[in-house]
Design an enzyme around this catalytic site. Structure first.
Site, PDB file in Angstrom:
ATOM      1  N   ARG A 158      -9.876   9.371   2.819  1.00 11.48           N
ATOM      2  CA  ARG A 158     -10.903   9.374   3.958  1.00 11.48           C
ATOM      3  C   ARG A 158     -10.437   8.912   5.261  1.00 11.48           C
ATOM      4  O   ARG A 158     -10.448   9.271   6.246  1.00 11.48           O
ATOM      5  CB  ARG A 158     -12.303   8.779   3.576  1.00 11.48           C
ATOM      6  CG  ARG A 158     -13.269   9.740   2.729  1.00 11.48           C
ATOM      7  CD  ARG A 158     -14.097   8.929   2.012  1.00 11.48           C
ATOM      8  NE  ARG A 158     -13.081   8.432   0.817  1.00 11.48           N
ATOM      9  CZ  ARG A 158     -13.116   8.987  -0.262  1.00 11.48           C
ATOM     10  NH1 ARG A 158     -13.582  10.043  -0.520  1.00 11.48           N
ATOM     11  NH2 ARG A 158     -12.185   8.557  -1.230  1.00 11.48           N
ATOM     12  N   THR A 159     -10.299   7.530   5.100  1.00  6.57           N
ATOM     13  CA  THR A 159      -9.855   6.777   6.337  1.00  6.57           C
ATOM     14  C   THR A 159      -8.674   7.046   7.018  1.00  6.57           C
ATOM     15  O   THR A 159      -8.636   7.408   8.234  1.00  6.57           O
ATOM     16  CB  THR A 159      -9.754   5.185   5.929  1.00  6.57           C
ATOM     17  OG1 THR A 159     -10.771   4.722   5.281  1.00  6.57           O
ATOM     18  CG2 THR A 159      -9.611   4.267   7.053  1.00  6.57           C
ATOM     19  N   LYS A 165      14.052  -1.296  -0.033  1.00  6.04           N
ATOM     20  CA  LYS A 165      15.226  -1.715   0.069  1.00  6.04           C
ATOM     21  C   LYS A 165      15.048  -3.488   0.486  1.00  6.04           C
ATOM     22  O   LYS A 165      15.915  -4.018   0.732  1.00  6.04           O
ATOM     23  CB  LYS A 165      16.055  -0.979   1.097  1.00  6.04           C
ATOM     24  CG  LYS A 165      16.320   0.393   1.055  1.00  6.04           C
ATOM     25  CD  LYS A 165      17.090   1.076   1.866  1.00  6.04           C
ATOM     26  CE  LYS A 165      16.963   2.649   2.071  1.00  6.04           C
ATOM     27  NZ  LYS A 165      17.248   3.067   3.158  1.00  6.04           N
ATOM     28  N   ARG A 207      -3.811  -0.480   6.529  1.00  9.57           N
ATOM     29  CA  ARG A 207      -4.543  -0.723   5.233  1.00  9.57           C
ATOM     30  C   ARG A 207      -3.580  -1.488   4.470  1.00  9.57           C
ATOM     31  O   ARG A 207      -2.532  -1.118   4.214  1.00  9.57           O
ATOM     32  CB  ARG A 207      -5.156   0.591   4.583  1.00  9.57           C
ATOM     33  CG  ARG A 207      -5.630   0.075   3.225  1.00  9.57           C
ATOM     34  CD  ARG A 207      -6.277   1.408   2.628  1.00  9.57           C
ATOM     35  NE  ARG A 207      -7.595   1.552   3.486  1.00  9.57           N
ATOM     36  CZ  ARG A 207      -8.440   2.390   2.773  1.00  9.57           C
ATOM     37  NH1 ARG A 207      -8.112   3.078   1.651  1.00  9.57           N
ATOM     38  NH2 ARG A 207      -9.426   2.485   3.525  1.00  9.57           N
ATOM     39  N   HIS A 241     -13.478  -3.861   6.072  1.00  9.02           N
ATOM     40  CA  HIS A 241     -13.100  -2.697   6.268  1.00  9.02           C
ATOM     41  C   HIS A 241     -14.073  -2.291   7.588  1.00  9.02           C
ATOM     42  O   HIS A 241     -14.972  -1.533   7.307  1.00  9.02           O
ATOM     43  CB  HIS A 241     -13.437  -1.634   5.111  1.00  9.02           C
ATOM     44  CG  HIS A 241     -13.068  -0.418   5.257  1.00  9.02           C
ATOM     45  ND1 HIS A 241     -12.502   0.293   6.211  1.00  9.02           N
ATOM     46  CD2 HIS A 241     -13.013   0.541   4.116  1.00  9.02           C
ATOM     47  CE1 HIS A 241     -12.019   1.618   5.727  1.00  9.02           C
ATOM     48  NE2 HIS A 241     -12.306   1.664   4.802  1.00  9.02           N
TER      49      HIS A 241
END
Ligand code: CP
Length: 329
Positions: free
Chosen positions: A64-65, A92, A114, A142
Site C-alpha cells: 500500500r504505502t 556489498k 521505510r 507510520h
C-alpha cells in the site's frame, strides 16, 4: 473552484505525528479532501511537482504505502525512483547513509523511507539535503498511515473530536498505533488500547490512553475500532498461547460485531491476517472501511507531497498567498 486559504507550511520532513500541530494535521487533511477528486482513476495528471524527483527507499516490504506514494507523486507530475535492498549494493556492504547519499547525488528532492530500525528516517533527515518522509520506522511511527486513518474517520464520521477510538491487538509492535495515538489525541478523541497484556507496553498510559485487556468490555463504547495486525515478523514467540486463542479473545467476527454500536466504523491498516484479527465476512462487510482507507491514502499522500515539495520550508508562502489546486497547474 475557489482557491484555499491555507496556513503556511514550513516543514521539510514528515517524521512523525508526535511533532505535528493540530493545525498542520488539519492543513493536510483539508488539502487531501481537495485531492480526493484527483485520486480517482482517469483524472488528469497535474504538474504541481513537475521537475521534482521522489525516491521510494524501502528496506521492508510494502504494498500500500510504496505504491500509493509512487502513484501520488506521479499524479502530481513528479518523477519517481524505486529502491529495494535486494539486488542493490547494500549486499556489498554499503551503509544505509552511503546508499541514501549516493542516490541523493543523482539529484532527488524527497526520500520516502521505510526501515525496520526506529529512527532511521530521522538519521536520513540529519544527513541529507532532500526532504524525508517516514513510511514506517520499526515499531515507532507510520505517520502517513495515521493521517489516512484520521482522514477516513473524518470523512465517514464527520469529525474527530469526541470520538472513542479503540486500537486493538499488537500495540507493542505497532507503529500505526503510536501514530494514531499522537494524531487523534490532539483532536480530543478518546483512545482505548486493547490487547493481551504481553502485547500492550506498560508505559503506554503515559500517552494519554486508556488500557484494556478485554475487548468485549470496551467494544460497546467505541465509535471506531482499528484492528491492528499481529506483527509476527517483529515478535519473539510465546506472547500469547495460540493464534486461535488470540482470535477468540481479540479478533472481530460477526458475533462480536453485534455487541458494538450499530454505526461502528471498522478500520485496519493492512495487510490483515484474515481469520486472525478479522474474519473475512467482517473484513468485507458493511462496517469495514479497509479499502476506503487505501483510496484515501492516495489523496493524503498527494497532500503531503504537495506540502513538502511545493511549500516545505518556504517562508514566502502566507495565508494571503493561497494555492489554487482546483485546476491543473
Ligand atoms: N498499511 C501499510 O503500511 O501497508 P504496507 O505495508 O503494504 O505498506
Amino acid at each position: 473552484m475557489a482557491p484555499l486559504l491555507r496556513m503556511t507550511w514550513h516543514r521539510r520532513h514528515l517524521l512523525g505525528l508526535e511533532e505535528l500541530t493540530r493545525e498542520e494535521i488539519v492543513t493536510i487533511l483539508d488539502l487531501a479532501e481537495q485531492f480526493t477528486r484527483d485520486s480517482q482513476p482517469g483524472r488528469q495528471k497535474r504538474s504541481h511537482l513537475a521537475g521534482k524527483v521522489v525516491v521510494n527507499l524501502f528496506f521492508e516490504p510494502s504494498t500500500r504505502t510504496r505504491m500509493s506514494f509512487g502513484l501520488a507523486a506521479r499524479r502530481l507530475g513528479a518523477d519517481v525512483m524505486d529502491f529495494s535492498p535486494s539486488g542493490s549494493s547494500t549486499s556489498k556492504g554499503e551503509t544505509f547513509i552511503d546508499t541514501a547519499k549516493n542516490i541523493e547525488a543523482m539529484g532527488i528532492d524527497l526520500v520516502v523511507v521505510r526501515h525496520a530500525a526506529t529512527g532511521a528516517p530521522h538519521l536520513l533527515a540529519e544527513h541529507l539535503r532532500a526532504g524525508v518522509i517516514n513510511a514506517g520506522d520499526g515499531a515507532h511511527e507510520h505517520p502517513t498511515q495515521g493521517l489516512l486513518d484520521m482522514f477516513t474517520i473524518r470523512q465517514l464520521k464527520g469529525r474527530l473530536e469526541g470520538l472513542t477510538v479503540g486500537l486493538v491487538g499488537d500495540i507493542a509492535h505497532s507503529r500505526v498505533a503510536r501514530s494514531n495515538i499522537h494524531g487523534l489525541t490532539k483532536f480530543g478523541a478518546k483512545i482505548i488500547v486493547c490487547g493481551p497484556p504481553t502485547l500492550v507496553p506498560r508505559d503506554i498510559e503515559e500517552l494519554g490512553v486508556e488500557v484494556s485487556h478485554r475487548l468485549d468490555d470496551v467494544l460497546p463504547r467505541c465509535d471506531v475500532i482499528n484492528m491492528l495486525r499481529i506483527q509476527f515478523e517483529r515478535q519473539r514467540s510465546g506472547l500469547f498461547p495460540s493464534i486461535s486463542e488470540y482470535a477468540r479473545l481479540f479478533g472481530m467476527d460477526n458475533t462480536r460485531l453485534k455487541k458494538a454500536k450499530p454505526d461502528l466504523l471498522l478500520l485496519a491498516p493492512g495487510p490483515i491476517n484474515r481469520g486472525v484479527e478479522i474474519t473475512p465476512d467482517v473484513a468485507d462487510g458493511p462496517a469495514s472501511a479497509i479499502l476506503d482507507q487505501v483510496t484515501h491514502g492516495l489523496a493524503v499522500r498527494m497532500a503531503i507531497l504537495f506540502e513538502l515539495l511545493a511549500h516545505g520550508g518556504d517562508a514566502r508562502e502566507t495565508a494571503d498567498d493561497p494555492v489554487p489546486i482546483g485546476e491543473p497547474a
